[in-house]
Write an enzyme that holds these catalytic residues in place. Structure first.
Site, PDB file in Angstrom:
ATOM      1  N   HIS A 195      46.830  40.541  38.649  1.00 15.39           N
ATOM      2  CA  HIS A 195      46.037  41.137  39.724  1.00 15.39           C
ATOM      3  C   HIS A 195      44.658  41.557  39.213  1.00 15.39           C
ATOM      4  CE1 HIS A 195      45.632  44.581  42.849  1.00 15.39           C
ATOM      5  NE2 HIS A 195      45.404  43.437  43.460  1.00 15.39           N
ATOM      6  N   GLU A 202      44.562  36.647  40.196  1.00 19.31           N
ATOM      7  CA  GLU A 202      44.005  36.954  41.515  1.00 19.31           C
ATOM      8  C   GLU A 202      42.698  37.696  41.292  1.00 19.31           C
ATOM      9  OE1 GLU A 202      43.507  39.822  45.036  1.00 19.31           O
ATOM     10  OE2 GLU A 202      43.508  40.176  42.898  1.00 19.31           O
ATOM     11  N   ASP A 256      38.927  39.230  43.693  1.00 22.06           N
ATOM     12  CA  ASP A 256      38.339  39.490  45.002  1.00 22.06           C
ATOM     13  C   ASP A 256      36.923  38.923  45.043  1.00 22.06           C
ATOM     14  OD1 ASP A 256      40.552  41.321  45.942  1.00 22.06           O
ATOM     15  OD2 ASP A 256      39.917  42.349  44.113  1.00 22.06           O
ATOM     16  N   HIS A 294      35.839  44.174  44.412  1.00 24.52           N
ATOM     17  CA  HIS A 294      36.918  44.563  45.324  1.00 24.52           C
ATOM     18  C   HIS A 294      36.412  45.386  46.499  1.00 24.52           C
ATOM     19  CE1 HIS A 294      40.162  47.133  46.860  1.00 24.52           C
ATOM     20  NE2 HIS A 294      40.939  46.087  46.629  1.00 24.52           N
ATOM     21  N   GLU A 307      40.809  35.877  46.506  1.00 22.79           N
ATOM     22  CA  GLU A 307      40.947  36.631  47.759  1.00 22.79           C
ATOM     23  C   GLU A 307      39.568  36.832  48.368  1.00 22.79           C
ATOM     24  OE1 GLU A 307      42.656  40.634  47.700  1.00 22.79           O
ATOM     25  OE2 GLU A 307      41.985  40.860  49.779  1.00 22.79           O
TER      26      GLU A 307
END
Ligand code: G3P
Ligand code: MG
Length: 251
Positions: free
Chosen positions: A15, A42, A44, A57, A117
């Site tokens: 993450h 992952e 952002d 993020h 993401e």
């Protein structure tokens, strides 16, 4: 029920690059994840005011950089000067905000696979989906690893990604399983749903499978919970606990 096409991604996904071990969404974080055996991360992706996709993020800069205000309103030339690592520790004092292009460079160099993401700033959903997905499709076209998996809570961003970068796989992010979740994913042409882990059980996985969808879970930081979800049949576990769980820790 038809068999799903092969899934090219590993079970474990780090993450924000390295969970809490390094400053989130920095190249240093991805390198920490790689060093611990993670093949996929992952992160952002958002846009600067002038349309440069980069990793962040929050909508605002304060928590993870030495900048101020909404990233959405600032030119990339200003944000490129910011420090994105000092908040985490002095050893990361020179870490910048990475562009999506810089991340693609790391992916090319190391083979790291990505779950990008899409994280639009306020009222920026369609623009973020269109520009970030188009740029990701262009950048990864010549990279040999499986393509980045695009995910978002924003249906508008994913619809723009579908329309402008159809070659990249998409996944709908869900905080809970509520009415119409499979229809929403189907309309987006999604290959997967990424669901908050406490909302997932074997029944949800079966329902997803009936709609041709894989299930990934975020953010799974406990070993017993990871085993429960694996037993339920999920295909992806996004975790912060990269030093305790994952490729090296769990048999
Ligand atoms: O993509 C899964 C997870 O990252 C979604 O929540 O807030 O950590 O981006 P957040
Ligand atoms: Mg995220």
């Amino acid at each position: 029920m038809e068999a799903l096409p092969p899934w090219p991604y590993p079970l474990w996904i780090a993450h924000r690059g390295a969970g809490k071990l390094a400053p989130e969404n920095t190249l240093a974080a991805f390198r920490v994840g790689l060093a611990l055996g993670y093949q996929m991360a992952e992160c952002d992706v958002t846009l600067s005011g002038d349309g440069v996709p980069f990793l962040l993020h929050d909508a605002r800069l304060e928590r993870t950089t030495n900048g101020f205000g909404l990233a959405r309103l600032q030119p990339w030339s200003a944000m490129a000067q910011l420090n994105a690592g000092r908040w985490h520790g002095t050893e990361f004092a020179t870490e910048p905000l990475p562009t999506l292009a810089a991340l693609a460079g790391l992916a090319r160099e190391t083979g790291l696979m990505l779950n990008l993401e899409l994280k639009p700033g306020p009222e920026d959903d369609a623009r973020c989906g269109r520009i970030a997905a188009t740029e990701a499709q262009r950048l990864w076209a010549s990279i040999e690893t499986p393509p980045p998996l695009l995910s978002s809570f924003s249906i508008e961003a994913l619809a723009a990604a579908r329309d402008h970068a159809p070659a990249l796989p998409r996944a709908l992010l869900l905080e809970r399983v509520s009415d119409g979740w499979r229809d929403a994913a189907r309309e987006l042409g999604a290959v997967a749903v990424v669901i908050e882990h406490r909302a997932v059980d074997a029944e949800v996985v079966l329902q997803a499978l009936e709609s041709g969808l894989r299930v990934l879970c975020y953010t799974v930081n406990g070993e017993a919970e990871a085993r429960r979800l694996e037993d339920a049949g999920v295909d992806g576990l996004i975790t912060d606990a990269i030093d305790r769980l994952g490729p090296q820790a769990l048999p």
